[in-house]
Write a protein that holds these residues in place. Structure first.
Motif, short mmCIF file in Angstrom:
data_model
loop_
_atom_site.label_atom_id
_atom_site.label_comp_id
_atom_site.label_asym_id
_atom_site.label_seq_id
_atom_site.Cartn_x
_atom_site.Cartn_y
_atom_site.Cartn_z
N LYS A 39 82.95 8.15 -10.98
CA LYS A 39 84.11 8.48 -11.80
C LYS A 39 83.90 9.80 -12.53
CE LYS A 39 86.61 7.00 -15.94
NZ LYS A 39 86.30 8.27 -16.63
N LYS A 40 82.70 9.98 -13.10
CA LYS A 40 82.41 11.21 -13.83
C LYS A 40 82.56 12.43 -12.92
CE LYS A 40 78.66 13.49 -16.39
NZ LYS A 40 78.61 14.66 -15.48
N ARG A 41 82.03 12.32 -11.72
CA ARG A 41 82.11 13.46 -10.80
C ARG A 41 83.53 13.68 -10.28
NH1 ARG A 41 76.41 14.25 -7.67
NH2 ARG A 41 75.06 13.30 -9.25
N LEU A 42 84.28 12.60 -10.14
CA LEU A 42 85.69 12.75 -9.77
C LEU A 42 86.45 13.44 -10.89
CD1 LEU A 42 86.46 9.27 -8.15
CD2 LEU A 42 86.20 11.46 -6.96
N ALA A 50 87.74 -0.97 -16.53
CA ALA A 50 86.90 -1.28 -15.38
C ALA A 50 86.79 -2.78 -15.33
CB ALA A 50 85.53 -0.65 -15.51
N LEU A 51 87.35 -3.36 -14.32
CA LEU A 51 87.34 -4.81 -14.18
C LEU A 51 86.24 -5.20 -13.22
CD1 LEU A 51 88.47 -7.68 -14.33
CD2 LEU A 51 90.08 -7.05 -12.56
N VAL A 87 84.26 -3.47 -8.90
CA VAL A 87 84.54 -2.73 -10.11
C VAL A 87 85.80 -1.94 -9.86
CG1 VAL A 87 83.73 -0.96 -11.68
CG2 VAL A 87 82.08 -2.48 -10.61
N ARG A 88 86.80 -2.13 -10.70
CA ARG A 88 88.05 -1.39 -10.53
C ARG A 88 88.28 -0.48 -11.72
NH1 ARG A 88 92.57 -5.46 -7.88
NH2 ARG A 88 91.67 -5.49 -5.80
N PHE A 117 77.04 2.92 -10.30
CA PHE A 117 77.61 3.83 -9.29
C PHE A 117 79.02 4.25 -9.68
CE2 PHE A 117 80.33 4.52 -5.64
CZ PHE A 117 79.63 5.47 -4.90
N SER A 118 79.82 3.28 -10.12
CA SER A 118 81.21 3.55 -10.46
C SER A 118 81.31 4.58 -11.59
CB SER A 118 81.92 2.26 -10.86
OG SER A 118 83.27 2.49 -11.14
N ARG A 119 80.46 4.43 -12.60
CA ARG A 119 80.49 5.36 -13.73
C ARG A 119 80.17 6.79 -13.28
NH1 ARG A 119 80.38 3.35 -18.91
NH2 ARG A 119 79.95 1.14 -19.19
#
Length: 299
Positions: free
Chosen positions: A181-184, A9-10, A26-27, A176-178
């Motif tokens: 990502k978890k739900r994806l 995650a960049l 965030v990537r 948000f990203s975390r």
């Protein structure tokens, strides 16, 4: 588990690090192609340090899953090293948005905001997952832009309504990203969406296009770069100036603008002196439809 273009995650400040309207992103990737630099810390106004996660594996193949280790409860855990650096290089194989060289427009899913799913069959599902994450967030966050790519990329831009520039903090973007990502990952495991997706989460920043008149009252106290149509000698020409919003007349569908006291509006021979009385008293009335493009002004 959803595989990303790298399991790193960049978090990086966007193009305009020195502006108060810094945009963070965030990537999420699937292979560690970024090497940390050991440069001394640099400081920018209204920006924060850049941190990132990177896998201990250096395999460039997006099809290879990251190394796993068993946690104390028997579940598999990602073997990440968590480090912070103030200068990182963006990997070269990330798919930049296809329309990057094309002028932005309202509703383009990028600087113009809006939702663009490009007819991908999983687009509606990942959009609904993002909406669920936002709904459960305690922050005043909204989707400014959401775009999916046929190649499996998801671009999200989050707007924070309570922030002067609309920029969430890096921590909130990471949070948000975390969760997204978890739900994806969960949806990918259930075969509801593809398992090989890439995700970028960012804030709109000053490059965002403002809608007329909806977005203007929110940024009324800030200078805006306004491109507009003006009729001169029976010809319509597009002009650009830096204005402050004076008022909006909803009945006549007009905006009234005044010149902002910035260097672009000052006489080059005035040696930095403020606007003259005549310039300060100038008012320009423009119909909503004569506004071509409006951005927040960056000094």
């Amino acid at each position: 588990m959803v595989r990303y273009q790298s399991l790193s995650a960049l978090f990086r400040a966007s193009r305009r690090l020195t502006s108060p309207a810094t945009c963070f992103s965030v990537r999420q990737f699937s292979s560690s192609l970024l090497l940390p630099k050991t440069t001394p810390p640099r400081y920018f106004p209204f920006s924060s340090s850049i941190s990132r996660f990177y896998s201990s594996s250096s395999s460039p193949s997006p099809s290879v899953r990251p190394p796993k280790s068993a946690g104390s409860n028997g579940d598999e855990e990602d073997t990440f090293e968590y480090k912070t650096t103030d200068d990182v290089e963006v990997i070269e194989d990330w798919e930049e948005e296809e329309d990057e060289e094309v002028e932005s427009y309202l509703g383009d899913g990028g600087d113009g905001g809006g939702i663009v799913l490009r007819d991908v069959p999983w687009g509606e599902k990942v959009l609904s997952i993002a909406a669920e994450v936002l709904k459960q967030s305690e922050e005043e966050l909204e989707l400014f832009a959401f775009k999916t790519s046929p190649r499996g990329y998801i671009y999200v831009r989050l707007d924070k309504l309570s922030n002067e520039y609309g920029c969430p903090t890096m921590d909130k973007l990471e949070e948000f990203s975390r969760e997204f990502k978890k739900r994806l990952d969960d949806a990918g495991a259930e075969k509801v969406i593809p398992e090989d997706l890439a995700l970028e989460v960012s804030s709109p920043g000053a490059e965002r296009l403002l809608r007329v008149p909806e977005d203007l009252p929110r940024f009324k106290e800030m200078p805006m770069t306004v491109s507009y149509v003006e009729e001169t000698n029976s010809r319509k020409v597009v002009k650009t100036a830096v204005f402050l919003l004076e008022s909006i007349d909803a009945e006549s569908d007009n905006c009234v603008w005044k010149l902002a006291d910035v260097k672009e509006n000052r006489d080059p021979e005035s040696k930095g002196r403020p606007l003259s009385r005549k310039q300060k008293d100038l008012r320009i009335t423009l119909p909503f439809t004569d506004h071509k493009k409006i951005n927040l002004y960056l000094d």
